[in-house]
Design a protein around this motif. Structure first.
Motif, short mmCIF file in Angstrom:
data_model
loop_
_atom_site.label_atom_id
_atom_site.label_comp_id
_atom_site.label_asym_id
_atom_site.label_seq_id
_atom_site.Cartn_x
_atom_site.Cartn_y
_atom_site.Cartn_z
N ALA A 1 -0.71 -13.14 6.92
CA ALA A 1 0.66 -13.02 7.45
C ALA A 1 0.78 -13.70 8.80
CB ALA A 1 1.05 -11.55 7.55
N ILE A 2 -0.27 -13.60 9.61
CA ILE A 2 -0.25 -14.28 10.91
C ILE A 2 -0.27 -15.80 10.70
CG2 ILE A 2 -1.58 -14.69 13.02
CD1 ILE A 2 -2.55 -11.74 12.74
N ASP A 3 -1.14 -16.24 9.78
CA ASP A 3 -1.26 -17.68 9.52
C ASP A 3 0.04 -18.27 8.96
OD1 ASP A 3 -2.85 -20.15 9.13
OD2 ASP A 3 -2.52 -19.73 7.01
N LYS A 4 0.69 -17.54 8.07
CA LYS A 4 1.91 -18.04 7.44
C LYS A 4 3.18 -17.70 8.22
CE LYS A 4 -0.32 -19.61 3.81
NZ LYS A 4 -0.51 -21.07 3.62
N SER A 5 3.03 -16.87 9.25
CA SER A 5 4.17 -16.42 10.06
C SER A 5 5.23 -15.74 9.19
CB SER A 5 4.80 -17.58 10.84
OG SER A 5 5.70 -17.10 11.82
N VAL A 6 4.78 -14.77 8.39
CA VAL A 6 5.70 -14.00 7.55
C VAL A 6 5.73 -12.55 8.03
CG1 VAL A 6 5.31 -15.49 5.55
CG2 VAL A 6 3.92 -13.43 5.84
N ASN A 7 6.66 -11.79 7.49
CA ASN A 7 6.82 -10.38 7.83
C ASN A 7 6.01 -9.53 6.85
OD1 ASN A 7 8.83 -11.18 9.75
ND2 ASN A 7 10.30 -11.29 8.07
N LEU A 8 5.10 -8.73 7.38
CA LEU A 8 4.23 -7.91 6.53
C LEU A 8 4.18 -6.48 7.03
CD1 LEU A 8 1.98 -7.49 4.33
CD2 LEU A 8 0.33 -8.14 6.11
N GLN A 9 4.38 -5.54 6.08
CA GLN A 9 4.14 -4.12 6.35
C GLN A 9 3.10 -3.62 5.35
OE1 GLN A 9 7.73 -1.57 7.27
NE2 GLN A 9 8.74 -3.30 6.24
N ILE A 10 2.09 -2.92 5.84
CA ILE A 10 1.12 -2.24 4.99
C ILE A 10 1.27 -0.74 5.24
CG2 ILE A 10 -1.33 -1.88 4.45
CD1 ILE A 10 -1.86 -4.73 5.42
N LEU A 11 1.63 -0.01 4.20
CA LEU A 11 1.81 1.44 4.31
C LEU A 11 0.62 2.12 3.66
CD1 LEU A 11 5.62 1.84 3.44
CD2 LEU A 11 4.53 1.12 5.59
N ARG A 12 -0.23 2.74 4.48
CA ARG A 12 -1.43 3.41 3.96
C ARG A 12 -1.06 4.82 3.52
NH1 ARG A 12 -5.30 0.97 8.40
NH2 ARG A 12 -5.83 -0.98 7.34
N ILE A 13 -1.16 5.02 2.21
CA ILE A 13 -0.72 6.27 1.60
C ILE A 13 -1.86 7.28 1.61
CG2 ILE A 13 0.22 7.30 -0.50
CD1 ILE A 13 1.07 4.38 -1.27
N PHE A 14 -1.54 8.50 2.04
CA PHE A 14 -2.55 9.56 2.02
C PHE A 14 -2.51 10.28 0.67
CE2 PHE A 14 -3.24 8.08 6.11
CZ PHE A 14 -4.41 8.63 6.59
N GLN A 15 -2.94 11.52 0.57
CA GLN A 15 -3.24 12.14 -0.73
C GLN A 15 -1.96 12.43 -1.52
OE1 GLN A 15 -6.79 12.81 -1.05
NE2 GLN A 15 -6.35 12.81 -3.23
N VAL A 16 -1.51 11.45 -2.26
CA VAL A 16 -0.25 11.55 -3.01
C VAL A 16 -0.47 12.36 -4.29
CG1 VAL A 16 -0.66 9.30 -4.11
CG2 VAL A 16 1.66 10.21 -3.98
N PHE A 17 0.55 13.13 -4.66
CA PHE A 17 0.48 13.93 -5.89
C PHE A 17 1.88 14.06 -6.47
CE2 PHE A 17 1.83 17.04 -2.82
CZ PHE A 17 2.61 17.94 -3.53
N GLY A 18 1.95 14.45 -7.74
CA GLY A 18 3.25 14.73 -8.34
C GLY A 18 3.36 14.25 -9.77
N GLU A 19 4.58 14.28 -10.28
CA GLU A 19 4.85 13.93 -11.67
C GLU A 19 4.44 12.48 -11.95
OE1 GLU A 19 7.07 15.17 -9.57
OE2 GLU A 19 7.40 17.22 -10.32
N GLY A 20 3.78 12.28 -13.08
CA GLY A 20 3.34 10.94 -13.45
C GLY A 20 1.96 10.59 -12.94
N GLU A 21 1.33 11.51 -12.23
CA GLU A 21 0.00 11.27 -11.69
C GLU A 21 -1.02 11.19 -12.83
OE1 GLU A 21 -2.84 13.26 -8.20
OE2 GLU A 21 -1.00 14.26 -8.84
N PRO A 22 -2.01 10.29 -12.74
CA PRO A 22 -3.04 10.20 -13.78
C PRO A 22 -3.68 11.55 -14.08
CG PRO A 22 -3.23 8.34 -12.30
CD PRO A 22 -2.19 9.25 -11.70
N HIS A 23 -3.89 11.82 -15.35
CA HIS A 23 -4.32 13.15 -15.79
C HIS A 23 -5.66 13.59 -15.20
CE1 HIS A 23 -0.95 13.22 -18.45
NE2 HIS A 23 -1.40 12.23 -19.21
#
Length: 276
Positions: free
Chosen positions: A153-175
């Motif tokens: 992103a720095i090299d290409k001069s683009v806009n980048l967001q990385i969202l680090r997800i913590f312990q997600v749970f809920g409907e549709g979660e792998p069995h």
């Protein structure tokens, strides 16, 4: 806006598509052959069938943002490091370059709390600039991807967001994961064998994760060539045992939680709690 989404049939991706449509966005979503959304979609996106290393120039053309939710082998047992690196880094970067050539300058990427690895145990609340010390193949590949995508992103001069997800749970979660496994035992009246549950985690509901990604589509205060990393969680630590006991009681389970009947995984990191 018109969005190009990878991992559209995945656990988080399915929920994201629903919320993106509710927000008025048009969605073009990539999916593997024969894959189906994890939850019911209120509205179908424009589906593109293929893999990350295919050519998508025509489909990407006219899109405003690439939302990268696809991940290879995100649940144990993890695939080999070589394979994880190929899909989570190399193939993904190939797609990013296609998108950049097509005129996309906004990139939103799903990261993982497991990128922090062993450094997570040194922090009460993990800051985004904590060292990345992952211990297993999938987390290693995600950490490598975060570093590579940021440099790209720095090299290409683009806009980048990385969202680090913590312990997600809920409907549709792998069995095979904790919450659905726990629910299955509770609903059937069976006992549930688990570890001692001393691991400290930040459990966040999948719909809240999806909403966070939709909010991030605004790209507020994101500058070209200045990638931003954020932790996505609640900031409320809870042991795996506390989490399990809460849901076991909520579901009025008739069986018993068999605490300590399973061993911790090799290289288990005992604390992942984000600084929000």
């Amino acid at each position: 806006m018109k969005l190009f989404v990878t991992g559209g049939t995945g656990f988080i991706g399915s929920h994201f598509i629903n919320y993106a449509h509710k927000a008025g966005h048009k969605v073009v979503a990539l999916k593997r052959a024969n894959s189906m959304p994890r939850v019911k979609l209120d509205k179908e996106p424009i589906w593109i069938e293929g893999q990350l290393d295919d050519e998508f120039c025509d489909q990407i053309d006219g899109c405003d943002i690439l939302i990268h939710l696809a991940a290879h082998s995100p649940n144990p047992p993890y695939d080999s490091l070589e394979t994880c690196l190929y899909w989570n880094l190399n193939a993904s970067l190939k797609l990013f370059n296609q998108a950049h050539r097509a005129g996309i300058s906004n990139f939103l990427v799903a990261g993982s709390c497991f990128e922090y690895g062993k450094s997570g145990e040194r922090y009460e609340y993990i800051p985004v600039n904590a060292p990345l010390e992952p211990t297993m193949t999938y987390p290693i590949s995600k950490a490598a991807a975060s570093v590579a995508f940021s440099g790209w992103a720095i090299d290409k001069s683009v806009n980048l967001q990385i969202l680090r997800i913590f312990q997600v749970f809920g409907e549709g979660e792998p069995h095979s994961r904790l919450w659905p496994s726990l629910k299955k035992s509770a609903m059937s009246g069976s006992d549930f064998a688990m570890t001692k549950g001393e691991q400290v985690r930040d459990f966040i509901y999948v719909k809240d994760v999806a909403k966070s990604f939709v909010s991030a589509l605004k790209f507020e205060n994101i500058l070209p060539g200045n990638p931003i990393i954020q932790n996505i969680g609640t900031g409320c630590p809870q042991t795996v045992l506390e989490f399990s006991e809460y849901w076991w009681k909520k579901w009025r389970a008739r069986g018993d939680l068999l605490v300590g009947h399973k061993q911790y995984r090799d290289n288990e990191v005992m604390r992942y709690v984000p600084q929000i």
